[in-house]
Enzyme design. Sequence first.
Site, short mmCIF file in Angstrom:
data_model
loop_
_atom_site.label_atom_id
_atom_site.label_comp_id
_atom_site.label_asym_id
_atom_site.label_seq_id
_atom_site.Cartn_x
_atom_site.Cartn_y
_atom_site.Cartn_z
CE LYS A 1 -14.17 0.32 -5.88
NZ LYS A 1 -15.54 1.08 -4.73
CE LYS B 1 -6.41 -7.75 -2.13
NZ LYS B 1 -6.36 -7.28 -0.76
CE LYS C 1 -4.94 -1.52 2.23
NZ LYS C 1 -5.38 -0.84 3.76
P1 TYM Z 1 -10.76 -5.24 4.34
O1 TYM Z 1 -11.73 -4.38 3.94
O2 TYM Z 1 -9.92 -5.41 3.04
O3 TYM Z 1 -11.60 -6.77 4.03
C1 TYM Z 1 -12.89 -7.84 4.03
C2 TYM Z 1 -12.53 -9.36 4.05
O4 TYM Z 1 -12.89 -9.62 2.12
C3 TYM Z 1 -11.22 -10.22 2.36
N1 TYM Z 1 -11.21 -9.80 0.94
C4 TYM Z 1 -10.65 -10.26 -0.25
N2 TYM Z 1 -11.27 -12.41 0.22
C5 TYM Z 1 -11.33 -12.52 -1.51
N3 TYM Z 1 -10.65 -12.12 -2.66
C6 TYM Z 1 -10.74 -10.92 -2.28
N4 TYM Z 1 -10.44 -10.67 -3.18
C7 TYM Z 1 -10.49 -10.36 -1.31
N5 TYM Z 1 -10.70 -8.52 -1.30
C8 TYM Z 1 -10.89 -8.64 0.16
C9 TYM Z 1 -10.19 -9.77 2.92
O5 TYM Z 1 -9.59 -11.24 3.17
C10 TYM Z 1 -10.87 -10.01 4.64
O6 TYM Z 1 -11.69 -10.37 5.54
N6 TYM Z 1 -8.03 -5.76 8.23
C11 TYM Z 1 -9.46 -5.99 7.54
C12 TYM Z 1 -10.40 -5.34 8.38
C13 TYM Z 1 -10.44 -6.49 10.20
C14 TYM Z 1 -10.17 -7.65 10.45
C15 TYM Z 1 -9.69 -6.94 11.31
C16 TYM Z 1 -10.94 -8.33 9.63
C17 TYM Z 1 -9.48 -5.20 10.81
N7 TYM Z 1 -10.09 -5.67 11.96
C18 TYM Z 1 -10.07 -8.26 12.74
C19 TYM Z 1 -10.48 -10.03 10.46
C20 TYM Z 1 -10.19 -9.85 11.93
C21 TYM Z 1 -9.24 -5.38 6.40
O7 TYM Z 1 -8.58 -4.43 5.82
O8 TYM Z 1 -10.51 -6.74 5.69
#
Ligand code: TYM
Length: 338
Positions: free
Chosen positions: A209, A206, A123
């Site tokens: 957005k 992957k 990032k």
């Molecule tokens: P975030 O908001 O980027 O994404 C949310 C969830 O979607 C999954 N994801 C995907 N899975 C498969 N293919 C893809 N292309 C794809 N893009 C996104 C992510 O793996 C995620 O599970 N840091 C985390 C949010 C978070 C969190 C937590 C998760 C904060 N605290 C505690 C679990 C437990 C995040 O930014 O996810």
Amino acid sequence: MNDLIVKLLEFMKKTFSGVQPSGELHLGNYLGAIKNWVSMQDEYDATFCIVDLHAITVPQDPKELRRRILDVAKAYIALGIDPEKSNIFVQSDVNAHTELCWILNCVAARMGDMEKMTQFKDKSAKGDAQRASVGLFDYPVLMAADILLYDTDVVPVGEDQVQHVELARTLARRFNKKFGDTFIVPQPELTTEGKRIMGLDDPTKKMSKSAVSKYNYITLMDEPDVVRKKIRKAVTDSGSDVTYSDERPALQNLLNIYTLLSKKSIKEIELMYDGRGFGDFKNDLAEVIIEFLTSFQQRVNDISDEEVKRILKSGAKKANEQATQKIQEVKEKIGFVM
Ligand code: TYM
């Protein structure tokens, strides 16, 4: 909640996960994470968070952020998270998350751990790394705090978050070793076909957005014509037969999306398109996605802001009760006067 349910919850394993309200949700978020939450909520004591504190690690427009927090909560419900079974709340409504993050920063996390985090490297490399926020660097510790506060056993996420869950495991073990058993060491949980949904325009990266082209992703709010166009333009591999193989990553990705949204197995889909080519396959895949999105969008529109605010308020109350107990235990163990 009656006493019997409270007793049952004590014996159930706990699951926790979250999504950032930093953009519209896309198929990767649903198929990689939220779809799995829906099936897990019957077996686990489940908590699902809207992680707004994570969202502000990159610049956000305040008006838009406020809207998106409610939209993500509505999406959880419309996708099948039942507020009667799972606790849904907003991260910034529970102060213990930032408190535990700070404590873990000081007593458990090390610079060496943080410098290994690939998501920060990716990032920050996209912009000017020197201008990235300190919050972006520290984001995995806040995520560890989210997970550890709720005695989480299992964290259902997509593959891109596994390294962060590993860090939560490291911090839990390190804290427990120094101060005595306090945290459960959590496990990441991934699904086979959904763990890494790839970009439609580039199957080596992957779906995201923040991709440069809107032809990379399908958002959950995309209109039918947009979906048709995006699937038509999606890259495919050489050859014309619809078969699942690691050597054909673009097709493999489209087949994963098809099977996850249609309840048809990969084998059934391969047989359906035997000798028919990509054209028919893509047309039908677009319609499978549209059917799913249309009913999702109708459900979202049926949920009012008032209703979702009420759910989040009661979710925050329950989360605060659980998190306060844990943060007090932590403060006591590290030597604060209680
Ligand atoms: P975030 O908001 O980027 O994404 C949310 C969830 O979607 C999954 N994801 C995907 N899975 C498969 N293919 C893809 N292309 C794809 N893009 C996104 C992510 O793996 C995620 O599970 N840091 C985390 C949010 C978070 C969190 C937590 C998760 C904060 N605290 C505690 C679990 C437990 C995040 O930014 O996810």
